[in-house]
Design a protein around this motif. Structure first.
Motif, PDB file in Angstrom:
ATOM      1  N   ARG A   1      49.666  57.724  35.542  1.00 38.96           N
ATOM      2  CA  ARG A   1      49.738  58.993  34.810  1.00 38.96           C
ATOM      3  C   ARG A   1      50.917  59.079  33.852  1.00 38.96           C
ATOM      4  O   ARG A   1      51.038  60.020  33.086  1.00 38.96           O
ATOM      5  N   HIS A   2      51.829  58.119  33.968  1.00 42.54           N
ATOM      6  CA  HIS A   2      53.061  58.213  33.187  1.00 42.54           C
ATOM      7  C   HIS A   2      53.557  56.812  32.882  1.00 42.54           C
ATOM      8  O   HIS A   2      53.491  55.926  33.737  1.00 42.54           O
ATOM      9  N   VAL A   3      54.042  56.614  31.674  1.00 48.23           N
ATOM     10  CA  VAL A   3      54.652  55.315  31.361  1.00 48.23           C
ATOM     11  C   VAL A   3      55.963  55.548  30.609  1.00 48.23           C
ATOM     12  O   VAL A   3      56.039  56.391  29.717  1.00 48.23           O
ATOM     13  N   ASP A   4      57.004  54.851  31.056  1.00 44.43           N
ATOM     14  CA  ASP A   4      58.315  54.999  30.410  1.00 44.43           C
ATOM     15  C   ASP A   4      58.516  53.999  29.283  1.00 44.43           C
ATOM     16  O   ASP A   4      59.276  54.260  28.356  1.00 44.43           O
ATOM     17  N   ALA A   5      57.856  52.838  29.371  1.00 48.74           N
ATOM     18  CA  ALA A   5      57.983  51.835  28.307  1.00 48.74           C
ATOM     19  C   ALA A   5      56.912  50.773  28.474  1.00 48.74           C
ATOM     20  O   ALA A   5      56.413  50.553  29.576  1.00 48.74           O
ATOM     21  N   VAL A   6      56.591  50.153  27.344  1.00 53.14           N
ATOM     22  CA  VAL A   6      55.678  48.998  27.352  1.00 53.14           C
ATOM     23  C   VAL A   6      56.473  47.779  26.890  1.00 53.14           C
ATOM     24  O   VAL A   6      57.185  47.848  25.887  1.00 53.14           O
ATOM     25  N   LEU A   7      56.359  46.695  27.624  1.00 50.24           N
ATOM     26  CA  LEU A   7      57.017  45.436  27.272  1.00 50.24           C
ATOM     27  C   LEU A   7      55.935  44.431  26.890  1.00 50.24           C
ATOM     28  O   LEU A   7      54.925  44.317  27.593  1.00 50.24           O
TER      29      LEU A   7
ATOM     30  N   LYS B   1      60.759  54.546  37.721  1.00 49.19           N
ATOM     31  CA  LYS B   1      60.383  54.300  36.324  1.00 49.19           C
ATOM     32  C   LYS B   1      59.107  53.471  36.287  1.00 49.19           C
ATOM     33  O   LYS B   1      58.863  52.656  37.178  1.00 49.19           O
ATOM     34  N   SER B   2      58.340  53.677  35.235  1.00 48.74           N
ATOM     35  CA  SER B   2      57.005  53.083  35.138  1.00 48.74           C
ATOM     36  C   SER B   2      56.894  52.256  33.854  1.00 48.74           C
ATOM     37  O   SER B   2      57.002  52.798  32.756  1.00 48.74           O
ATOM     38  N   PHE B   3      56.731  50.960  34.038  1.00 50.36           N
ATOM     39  CA  PHE B   3      56.637  50.057  32.887  1.00 50.36           C
ATOM     40  C   PHE B   3      55.296  49.338  32.888  1.00 50.36           C
ATOM     41  O   PHE B   3      54.799  48.947  33.944  1.00 50.36           O
TER      42      PHE B   3
ATOM     43  N   PHE C   1      68.273  43.014  28.720  1.00 52.13           N
ATOM     44  CA  PHE C   1      68.340  44.330  28.091  1.00 52.13           C
ATOM     45  C   PHE C   1      68.079  45.399  29.157  1.00 52.13           C
ATOM     46  O   PHE C   1      67.608  45.097  30.250  1.00 52.13           O
ATOM     47  N   ILE C   2      68.423  46.634  28.801  1.00 55.43           N
ATOM     48  CA  ILE C   2      68.279  47.745  29.743  1.00 55.43           C
ATOM     49  C   ILE C   2      67.188  48.675  29.225  1.00 55.43           C
ATOM     50  O   ILE C   2      67.227  49.088  28.062  1.00 55.43           O
ATOM     51  N   VAL C   3      66.236  48.991  30.084  1.00 54.14           N
ATOM     52  CA  VAL C   3      65.204  49.978  29.750  1.00 54.14           C
ATOM     53  C   VAL C   3      65.279  51.076  30.786  1.00 54.14           C
ATOM     54  O   VAL C   3      65.132  50.798  31.982  1.00 54.14           O
ATOM     55  N   GLU C   4      65.515  52.302  30.355  1.00 58.15           N
ATOM     56  CA  GLU C   4      65.555  53.439  31.298  1.00 58.15           C
ATOM     57  C   GLU C   4      66.473  53.137  32.481  1.00 58.15           C
ATOM     58  O   GLU C   4      66.136  53.434  33.633  1.00 58.15           O
TER      59      GLU C   4
END
Ligand SMILES: [Zn+2]
Ligand SMILES: [Zn+2]
Ligand SMILES: [Zn+2]
Length: 238
Positions: free
Chosen positions: A50-56, A30-32, A123-126
Motif C-alpha cells: 500500500r505504500h512505497v518509500d523509494a524504488v531502486l 520503510k518500504s522499498f 547511499f542512504i535512503v530514508e
C-alpha cells in the motif's frame, strides 16, 4: 513463456509460474521496491503493498523497468512523488522510455517521480544504508543491493572479487541463475552455486529463473542444503 508448452510452462505447480523478477524490501518500517518490470502492477496488487518509500533500479533492461508507469497508483495514494534511485545510464534510458514523466509541463496523471543518481558507492535512503554491488551482465553494468544482512543480486554473469567482498557476511543472499546451460549474460545454476559457495550465506535463493531451468520441485531436490529456488510471492524474514 508465450507460446511454449514445455513441462514447466504447463505445470500446475504455482512455483513454476513465474512473473518477471522484482523485490519488495521492508526494513525499519520503510518500504522499498527493487525494479518495476512489466508485471509490476500485478505483483504490487497481489502482495497488497500500500505504500512505497523509494524504488531502486538494478539496470535498464525492459524486464526490470517496463512497469514504471504504474507507480502512478502510489502517487494517488500517497499524494507525493516517488523517489527513484538508479545509475546515470538507467536514468537516461528511463527518460527516453518514459519521456512524458519527465516533461516540464506534465500531462495530468502521469507518474510523479523524483530521480536520484547513484553509483557504486553506499547511499542512504530514508535513513537506511544501501550498499550497491556492481556486477556484470555480459557488458552491461548492473547493481545488486545489500541492506544489512540481506543482499539481492540479479542479472549477473560475473562479479569481481572486490565487489564480492561487499557481499561477505550477508546472512541471506538472493542471486540470479537463468538455467543450467551456458548463457551470455546470466549465471547458470552451477555458476550461481559457485558464488554462493564463496559467500557462505546462511540461506541463498535463486531468482530470475527461466522455464529452461526445469520444474521447481525437481531442481530444488538437486540443490545443496540451505540453497533454495525462489518462487513468486516468496516472503523472507531476516
Ligand atoms: Zn516453457
Ligand atoms: Zn537484464
Ligand atoms: Zn532481467
Amino acid at each position: 513463456m508465450i507460446a511454449c508448452s514445455c513441462e514447466v510452462c504447463s505445470s500446475e505447480d504455482p512455483r513454476d509460474q513465474r512473473l518477471r523478477v522484482s523485490m519488495h524490501v521492508e526494513i525499519n518500517g520503510k518500504s522499498f521496491i527493487i525494479d518495476t518490470g512489466p508485471d509490476f502492477r500485478q505483483q504490487i496488487l497481489r502482495a497488497g503493498i500500500r505504500h512505497v518509500d523509494a524504488v531502486l533500479f538494478t539496470h535498464e533492461h525492459k524486464d526490470h523497468t517496463a512497469g514504471l508507469d504504474d507507480i502512478r497508483g502510489f502517487n494517488f495514494a500517497q499524494q507525493a512523488a516517488i523517489p527513484l534511485y538508479a545509475r546515470e545510464q538507467v536514468i537516461n534510458q528511463l527518460k527516453r522510455e518514459f519521456a512524458y514523466a519527465f516533461d516540464e509541463h506534465k500531462y495530468p496523471g502521469v507518474p510523479e517521480i523524483d530521480v536520484y543518481e547513484i553509483d557504486d558507492q553506499p547511499f542512504i535512503v530514508e535513513g537506511i544504508e544501501v550498499i550497491p554491488i556492481l556486477v556484470k551482465h555480459y557488458f552491461l553494468d548492473v547493481l545488486g543491493f545489500r541492506f544489512g544482512d540481506f543482499t539481492y543480486i540479479t542479472d549477473a554473469n560475473f562479479i569481481a572479487d572486490e565487489e564480492l567482498a561487499k557481499v561477505k557476511g550477508t546472512k541471506v543472499l538472493v542471486i540470479n541463475a537463468l538455467r543450467k546451460t551456458k548463457h551470455i549474460s546470466h549465471f547458470t545454476l552451477d555458476e550461481a552455486l559457485e558464488v554462493i559457495e564463496k559467500i557462505q550465506p546462511e540461506r541463498a535463493y535463486i531468482t530470475h529463473i527461466s522455464h529452461m531451468m526445469g520444474l521447481h520441485a525437481e531442481v530444488q531436490r538437486e540443490l545443496p542444503p540451505r540453497v533454495f529456488l525462489a518462487h513468486d510471492g516468496l516472503s523472507l524474514t531476516i
